[in-house]
Enzyme design. Structure first.
Site, PDB file in Angstrom:
ATOM      1  N   LYS A 279      -7.617   5.656 -19.407  1.00 21.95           N
ATOM      2  CA  LYS A 279      -7.886   6.022 -20.793  1.00 21.95           C
ATOM      3  C   LYS A 279      -6.649   5.807 -21.673  1.00 21.95           C
ATOM      4  O   LYS A 279      -6.300   4.688 -21.981  1.00 21.95           O
ATOM      5  CB  LYS A 279      -8.383   7.471 -20.839  1.00 21.95           C
ATOM      6  CG  LYS A 279      -9.487   7.810 -19.820  1.00 21.95           C
ATOM      7  CD  LYS A 279     -10.670   6.877 -19.875  1.00 21.95           C
ATOM      8  CE  LYS A 279     -11.886   7.395 -19.101  1.00 21.95           C
ATOM      9  NZ  LYS A 279     -11.713   7.481 -17.650  1.00 21.95           N
TER      10      LYS A 279
ATOM     11  N   TYR B 157     -15.840  17.369 -16.290  1.00 22.65           N
ATOM     12  CA  TYR B 157     -16.298  15.981 -16.191  1.00 22.65           C
ATOM     13  C   TYR B 157     -17.259  15.877 -15.018  1.00 22.65           C
ATOM     14  O   TYR B 157     -16.952  16.344 -13.918  1.00 22.65           O
ATOM     15  CB  TYR B 157     -15.078  15.068 -15.993  1.00 22.65           C
ATOM     16  CG  TYR B 157     -15.403  13.694 -15.484  1.00 22.65           C
ATOM     17  CD1 TYR B 157     -16.163  12.814 -16.250  1.00 22.65           C
ATOM     18  CD2 TYR B 157     -14.961  13.275 -14.235  1.00 22.65           C
ATOM     19  CE1 TYR B 157     -16.475  11.552 -15.771  1.00 22.65           C
ATOM     20  CE2 TYR B 157     -15.255  12.017 -13.752  1.00 22.65           C
ATOM     21  CZ  TYR B 157     -16.023  11.159 -14.524  1.00 22.65           C
ATOM     22  OH  TYR B 157     -16.332   9.911 -14.042  1.00 22.65           O
TER      23      TYR B 157
ATOM     24  N   ASP C 278      -6.650  18.747 -15.570  1.00 18.10           N
ATOM     25  CA  ASP C 278      -7.006  17.408 -16.014  1.00 18.10           C
ATOM     26  C   ASP C 278      -6.543  17.281 -17.460  1.00 18.10           C
ATOM     27  O   ASP C 278      -7.133  17.856 -18.367  1.00 18.10           O
ATOM     28  CB  ASP C 278      -8.522  17.213 -15.898  1.00 18.10           C
ATOM     29  CG  ASP C 278      -8.974  15.815 -16.286  1.00 18.10           C
ATOM     30  OD1 ASP C 278      -8.236  15.134 -17.023  1.00 18.10           O
ATOM     31  OD2 ASP C 278     -10.089  15.418 -15.892  1.00 18.10           O
TER      32      ASP C 278
ATOM     33  N   ARG D 103       0.837  -1.206   0.000  1.00 21.54           N
ATOM     34  CA  ARG D 103       0.000   0.000   0.000  1.00 21.54           C
ATOM     35  C   ARG D 103       0.867   1.250   0.000  1.00 21.54           C
ATOM     36  O   ARG D 103       0.521   2.259  -0.608  1.00 21.54           O
ATOM     37  CB  ARG D 103      -0.946   0.003   1.209  1.00 21.54           C
ATOM     38  CG  ARG D 103      -1.697   1.325   1.384  1.00 21.54           C
ATOM     39  CD  ARG D 103      -2.859   1.200   2.367  1.00 21.54           C
ATOM     40  NE  ARG D 103      -2.490   0.643   3.641  1.00 21.54           N
ATOM     41  CZ  ARG D 103      -1.912   1.324   4.644  1.00 21.54           C
ATOM     42  NH1 ARG D 103      -1.606   2.609   4.491  1.00 21.54           N
ATOM     43  NH2 ARG D 103      -1.636   0.729   5.785  1.00 21.54           N
TER      44      ARG D 103
END
Length: 372
Positions: A196, A99, A171, A47
């Protein structure tokens, strides 16, 4: 180093065990200490750090021109982490066409612990300046925007934020590091939904933050990343590293296909509008030409009529896949208002298109028959 070379060099991994050219996947949750309790390779628990994630994060920083890269379980996890670096009572400026998950996150989650935000037309610099408040700590850009592909002058907005004592973030998912480099334009942080284009094959979920400087903001984000635990699996990191190696080739071909498709659609009699930043008719064309290498692989069209007419076009496609997301090798089409749900502000006649790597003549022919 040119981008294509950097994409390969930055993702190479020295395998001390077998000298493998392709890096191994380190699935281990934990890592062994030496008898004296020292940590021989810097890893304790996956982690906090993992060899595959470390390699990916170094590649992110190299490709975007930053000092620090961080990998997350999703783009939304990356966005959430950056917002959590702020304090209750701080104010964020976001685009009015961001978005849909970004304002939803601020409104439904982060406003509950006191984070404030305002929406503004980011293509209007005067409007951005007017949105600043004494407690504004972050300006969040998204360019090209989703789904109207509006263009923000990153350099101008970043300079304005700096003058006002605020951070700026962009972004950069749609443009990618291949076509646009927000940190070079003055931003403090660049965010990607690595699901993406970085991954590029529609088979993983991940996000990224890249910081221009290794300062207090990056340190706080790293702490939240480790404590919050919204990190990608080693296998997802391995997949993204593999995707980065072909990133430039994919994005440039997708952008070339999208530009040709947009040109064809721009004169189609069944369409009310075509949104693509490298069309000369686009309101942000001049700014886009300054800060982007090409127009990218995304475009949106508005069908004459309303939702019924747009949905009819979507139902007739044969090459395009009717699905949400973007950036994969396959071309996708979706009715954005349906995907966003009842609170969507997208035009009801808008179809969002992610252009893939099929031959552009086949894509044009498919939309031609669907539009009728």
């Amino acid at each position: 180093m040119n981008f294509e070379t950097l994409a390969i060099q930055s993702t190479q991994f020295h395998d001390a065990n077998a000298s493998a050219v392709v890096p191994p996947i380190y699935l281990s949750t934990n890592f062994e200490r030496e008898p004296d309790s020292s940590i021989p390779h810097g890893h304790i628990y996956t982690r906090a750090s993992n060899p595959n994630r470390n390699a990916l994060e170094k590649a992110y920083a190299a490709l975007e021109g930053g000092q620090v890269g961080m990998a997350f379980a999703s783009g939304q996890a990356a966005t959430t982490t950056l917002f959590q670096c702020l304090l209750p009572g701080d104010h964020v400026i976001i685009p009015d066409d961001a978005y849909y998950g970004t304002p939803a996150l601020l409104q439904d989650v982060l406003s509950l612990w006191g984070l404030q935000f305002s929406k503004v037309d980011m293509s209007d610099l005067a409007a951005v300046e007017g949105a600043f408040q004494p407690n504004t700590k972050l300006v969040w850009m998204e360019t090209p925007s989703n789904p109207l592909l509006k263009i923000t002058d990153v350099k101008a907005v970043a300079a304005l934020a700096r003058a006002k004592g605020a951070y700026s973030a962009c972004d950069n998912t749609w443009a990618t590091s291949v076509l646009q480099r927000p940190l070079d334009l003055g931003c403090d942080v660049s965010m990607h939904s690595a699901t993406k284009y970085f991954g590029g094959h529609s088979d993983l979920l991940s996000g990224a933050l890249i910081f221009k400087e290794n300062g207090a903001l990056a340190e706080k984000a790293r702490m939240i990343q480790a404590l919050g635990g919204a990190v990608p699996s080693p296998f997802d990191c391995w997949l993204i590293v593999r995707g980065i190696k072909t990133l430039a080739l994919r994005v440039r071909q997708q952008s070339e296909n999208a530009a040709k498709l947009a040109e064809y659609l721009s004169t189609h009699p069944k369409l009310e509008a075509v949104h693509y930043p490298f069309l000369e008719s686009h309101a942000g064309y001049e700014v886009a030409k300054r800060q982007m290498a090409s127009g990218g692989g995304m475009l949106s069209i508005q069908v004459k009529g309303g939702a019924e007419e747009a949905l009819a076009v979507k139902s007739k496609v044969k090459v395009f896949i009717r699905a949400t997301s973007l950036g994969g090798v396959e071309s996708l089409i979706e009715h954005r208002a349906t995907a966003e749900g009842v609170h969507s502000v997208s035009p009801k006649n808008l179809l969002r298109i992610s252009v893939g790597l099929e031959h552009v003549d086949d894509l044009i022919a498919d939309l031609a028959q669907a539009l009728g």
